[in-house]
Design a protein around this motif. Structure first.
Motif, PDB file in Angstrom:
ATOM      1  N   ARG A 154       2.217   9.009  16.930  1.00  0.00           N
ATOM      2  CA  ARG A 154       3.328   8.453  16.165  1.00  0.00           C
ATOM      3  C   ARG A 154       3.167   8.865  14.706  1.00  0.00           C
ATOM      4  O   ARG A 154       2.053   9.116  14.240  1.00  0.00           O
ATOM      5  N   GLU A 155       4.303   8.932  14.007  1.00  0.00           N
ATOM      6  CA  GLU A 155       4.307   9.139  12.563  1.00  0.00           C
ATOM      7  C   GLU A 155       4.856   7.871  11.918  1.00  0.00           C
ATOM      8  O   GLU A 155       5.877   7.338  12.369  1.00  0.00           O
ATOM      9  N   VAL A 156       4.193   7.408  10.883  1.00  0.00           N
ATOM     10  CA  VAL A 156       4.567   6.139  10.250  1.00  0.00           C
ATOM     11  C   VAL A 156       4.820   6.375   8.763  1.00  0.00           C
ATOM     12  O   VAL A 156       3.992   6.965   8.060  1.00  0.00           O
ATOM     13  N   VAL A 157       5.978   5.897   8.303  1.00  0.00           N
ATOM     14  CA  VAL A 157       6.371   5.990   6.894  1.00  0.00           C
ATOM     15  C   VAL A 157       6.173   4.627   6.250  1.00  0.00           C
ATOM     16  O   VAL A 157       6.680   3.615   6.760  1.00  0.00           O
ATOM     17  N   THR A 158       5.434   4.580   5.144  1.00  0.00           N
ATOM     18  CA  THR A 158       5.223   3.345   4.403  1.00  0.00           C
ATOM     19  C   THR A 158       5.809   3.504   3.006  1.00  0.00           C
ATOM     20  O   THR A 158       5.456   4.447   2.288  1.00  0.00           O
ATOM     21  N   ILE A 159       6.710   2.612   2.647  1.00  0.00           N
ATOM     22  CA  ILE A 159       7.334   2.640   1.329  1.00  0.00           C
ATOM     23  C   ILE A 159       6.567   1.702   0.406  1.00  0.00           C
ATOM     24  O   ILE A 159       6.307   0.537   0.741  1.00  0.00           O
ATOM     25  N   PHE A 160       6.208   2.231  -0.767  1.00  0.00           N
ATOM     26  CA  PHE A 160       5.467   1.474  -1.770  1.00  0.00           C
ATOM     27  C   PHE A 160       6.319   1.276  -3.020  1.00  0.00           C
ATOM     28  O   PHE A 160       7.151   2.130  -3.359  1.00  0.00           O
ATOM     29  N   LYS A 171       2.093  -1.374  -4.346  1.00  0.00           N
ATOM     30  CA  LYS A 171       2.055  -2.402  -3.304  1.00  0.00           C
ATOM     31  C   LYS A 171       3.060  -2.031  -2.223  1.00  0.00           C
ATOM     32  O   LYS A 171       4.198  -1.666  -2.515  1.00  0.00           O
ATOM     33  N   ALA A 172       2.634  -2.130  -0.952  1.00  0.00           N
ATOM     34  CA  ALA A 172       3.490  -1.755   0.164  1.00  0.00           C
ATOM     35  C   ALA A 172       4.679  -2.709   0.273  1.00  0.00           C
ATOM     36  O   ALA A 172       4.540  -3.923   0.108  1.00  0.00           O
ATOM     37  N   VAL A 173       5.853  -2.144   0.571  1.00  0.00           N
ATOM     38  CA  VAL A 173       7.071  -2.926   0.746  1.00  0.00           C
ATOM     39  C   VAL A 173       7.369  -3.116   2.233  1.00  0.00           C
ATOM     40  O   VAL A 173       7.603  -4.229   2.695  1.00  0.00           O
ATOM     41  N   ARG A 207       9.154  -2.836   9.407  1.00  0.00           N
ATOM     42  CA  ARG A 207       8.125  -3.853   9.591  1.00  0.00           C
ATOM     43  C   ARG A 207       7.729  -4.357   8.208  1.00  0.00           C
ATOM     44  O   ARG A 207       7.179  -3.605   7.398  1.00  0.00           O
ATOM     45  N   GLU A 208       8.051  -5.619   7.952  1.00  0.00           N
ATOM     46  CA  GLU A 208       7.813  -6.217   6.645  1.00  0.00           C
ATOM     47  C   GLU A 208       6.415  -6.859   6.604  1.00  0.00           C
ATOM     48  O   GLU A 208       5.690  -6.887   7.601  1.00  0.00           O
ATOM     49  N   ASN A 209       6.052  -7.336   5.412  1.00  0.00           N
ATOM     50  CA  ASN A 209       4.795  -8.089   5.230  1.00  0.00           C
ATOM     51  C   ASN A 209       3.574  -7.300   5.696  1.00  0.00           C
ATOM     52  O   ASN A 209       2.693  -7.820   6.395  1.00  0.00           O
ATOM     53  N   ILE A 210       3.524  -6.041   5.296  1.00  0.00           N
ATOM     54  CA  ILE A 210       2.394  -5.186   5.659  1.00  0.00           C
ATOM     55  C   ILE A 210       1.447  -5.053   4.471  1.00  0.00           C
ATOM     56  O   ILE A 210       1.842  -5.234   3.310  1.00  0.00           O
ATOM     57  N   GLN A 212      -0.680  -6.935   3.242  1.00  0.00           N
ATOM     58  CA  GLN A 212      -0.629  -8.097   2.364  1.00  0.00           C
ATOM     59  C   GLN A 212      -1.958  -8.254   1.626  1.00  0.00           C
ATOM     60  O   GLN A 212      -3.025  -7.950   2.148  1.00  0.00           O
ATOM     61  N   ASN A 213      -1.874  -8.739   0.388  1.00  0.00           N
ATOM     62  CA  ASN A 213      -3.049  -8.946  -0.459  1.00  0.00           C
ATOM     63  C   ASN A 213      -3.793  -7.646  -0.756  1.00  0.00           C
ATOM     64  O   ASN A 213      -4.997  -7.657  -1.028  1.00  0.00           O
ATOM     65  N   VAL A 214      -3.068  -6.528  -0.683  1.00  0.00           N
ATOM     66  CA  VAL A 214      -3.648  -5.218  -1.014  1.00  0.00           C
ATOM     67  C   VAL A 214      -2.879  -4.620  -2.179  1.00  0.00           C
ATOM     68  O   VAL A 214      -1.648  -4.530  -2.141  1.00  0.00           O
ATOM     69  N   ARG A 215      -3.612  -4.227  -3.217  1.00  0.00           N
ATOM     70  CA  ARG A 215      -3.026  -3.507  -4.348  1.00  0.00           C
ATOM     71  C   ARG A 215      -3.779  -2.196  -4.506  1.00  0.00           C
ATOM     72  O   ARG A 215      -4.998  -2.188  -4.617  1.00  0.00           O
ATOM     73  N   VAL A 216      -3.044  -1.101  -4.508  1.00  0.00           N
ATOM     74  CA  VAL A 216      -3.653   0.223  -4.624  1.00  0.00           C
ATOM     75  C   VAL A 216      -3.590   0.665  -6.086  1.00  0.00           C
ATOM     76  O   VAL A 216      -2.491   0.828  -6.634  1.00  0.00           O
ATOM     77  N   PRO A 217      -4.727   0.861  -6.745  1.00  0.00           N
ATOM     78  CA  PRO A 217      -4.680   1.345  -8.130  1.00  0.00           C
ATOM     79  C   PRO A 217      -3.941   2.671  -8.216  1.00  0.00           C
ATOM     80  O   PRO A 217      -4.207   3.595  -7.441  1.00  0.00           O
TER      81      PRO A 217
END
Length: 413
Positions: A154-160, A171-173, A207-210, A212-217
């Motif tokens: 699978r290919e997964v797109v994550t919007i930040f 932060k992931a949206v 897929r929301e709420n991914i 969570q509690n993660v911040r990428v510098p």
């Protein structure tokens, strides 16, 4: 010194290749500076956040059945029939340029100083002023055939979203699994195989709420930056090589100085593939792909003046920061020369971290022996105790290893 501005537009970007045959978008002299806009080729992963309301982005990405603003996307053929489209996606990055440097000749070195980098805010009425980017765990990622959860593959797109107040972070949206997309020409894309295809969000499940509690510098930098090679008129933007290109080192951001060997008259510098954050290896296939604007300074070092400097004998890209020098080893130092006519499509079959490590070792050894006048035995000893080697990327066909030596080891106390 003069300071120029180079905005993105259909006439100032080229998609998926470096080229010595494209008319320069700007001509500079050594010592000049330029503010250069860049767009991510992944903006259509979320059109609403990263393109809508931005006239330049809308024009560049415009693609209907009747009109495709930028037809050629990649260094492949431009005469059909096509498998996926003009250029065939043999190269994917939107690059701003080329910029020609007056007096640049083969054998010279072009120094590119990154003075500042900042995100390009969204122009969408819903998200105005906020900054976004896309990370894709893609079919060319190192992980792709080593998954443990279904569906596989699978290919997964994550919007930040990138927060630039204070210390910047991302932060992931939301994310979604790529589903087959049909482009305006009727070509179905079951995987991500051609740049700029607009994702129809009615076909994907967010897929929301991914994360969570993660911040990428945030580490704002340019993944693809370099000069036109001499071997061909159109060279894929994906594999890095001896004139730079898709090196994908997060250290090439504010304060970096990159040195590139000039291969053609005018040098023909292009920059793109802007990133908000990336780790060493870029394991999944992409960074947080966003749109950035940078301030650059260009210094031309003539070949007759290189002796006795750190640039003597330099035939590959090199990074200098306040703290260190870094050289870049690849599977092939110059894959275009090594693999012949089909190099651009065959290089992915030869990807090797072992070969890249060997190349990085040889390049750093040469640098220590030439620039710092060490014997071979001294250079090897110093590399073993003070140099750092890391995997730059394992996703760009011509895989990369960087070898770095800290400047403070040469200070006398």
């Amino acid at each position: 010194m003069k300071h120029y501005t180079l905005p993105v537009s259909p006439s100032t970007v080229h998609w998926g290749y470096f080229s010595k045959a494209v008319e320069p978008a700007l001509v500079l002299k050594s010592g000049d500076r330029a503010t250069i806009e860049t767009l991510t080729h992944h903006a259509n992963d979320d059109y609403e956040r990263m393109i809508e309301g931005d006239p330049a982005a809308e024009a560049i990405f415009h693609w209907t059945k009747e009109q495709k603003t930028i037809s050629r996307r990649g260094s492949g053929p431009t005469e059909g029939p096509f498998k996926v489209g003009a250029g065939e996606g043999v190269g994917v990055h939107l690059l701003t340029g080329p910029i020609a440097i007056e007096g640049a000749e083969p054998g010279d070195i072009l120094e590119v100083r990154v003075l500042d980098v900042r995100p390009r805010p969204s122009c969408s009425a819903c998200y105005s002023g906020r900054c976004f980017g896309s990370n894709v765990a893609a079919n060319w990622g190192f992980h792709y055939h080593d998954l443990i959860e279904e569906p596989k593959p699978r290919e997964v797109v994550t919007i930040f979203e990138i927060d630039t107040a204070g210390d910047p972070y991302a932060k992931a949206v939301y994310n979604y699994i790529w589903t087959p997309q049909t482009d305006p020409d009727g070509v179905v894309h079951p995987i991500i195989d051609y740049p700029g295809v607009r994702v129809d969000h009615r076909l994907v499940k967010r897929r929301e709420n991914i994360l969570q509690n993660v911040r990428v510098p945030a580490r704002l930098h340019f993944g693809t930056m370099g000069l036109a090679p001499a071997e061909a008129d159109f060279v894929s933007s994906i594999p890095p090589s001896y004139t730079g290109g898709n090196i994908d080192d997060w250290r090439i951001g504010r304060g970096a100085r990159m040195y590139y060997p000039v291969a053609v008259d005018g040098a023909f510098f292009s920059v793109g593939d802007p990133h908000a954050a990336q780790g060493d290896s870029e394991l999944g296939g992409t960074a947080i792909e966003t749109s950035l604007t940078g301030d650059f300074e260009f210094i031309l070092h003539k070949k007759d003046d290189l002796g006795g400097t750190i640039l003597e004998g330099l035939s590959h890209p090199m990074l200098e920061t306040d703290e260190q020098w870094s050289v870049y080893g690849f599977t092939y130092a110059n894959y275009l020369e090594s693999l012949g006519d089909n190099a651009q499509t065959e290089i992915a079959q030869h990807s090797s971290v072992d070969r890249a490590m060997r190349d990085a070792f040889r390049k750093l050894r040469r640098f220590l022996m030439t620039a710092h006048k060490l014997s071979e035995d001294e250079a090897i000893a110093l590399m073993s105790v003070a140099a750092d080697f890391g995997v730059t990327q394992v996703v760009d066909a011509n895989w990369g290893v960087h070898g770095s030596i800290r400047k403070n080891v040469f200070r006398c106390y």
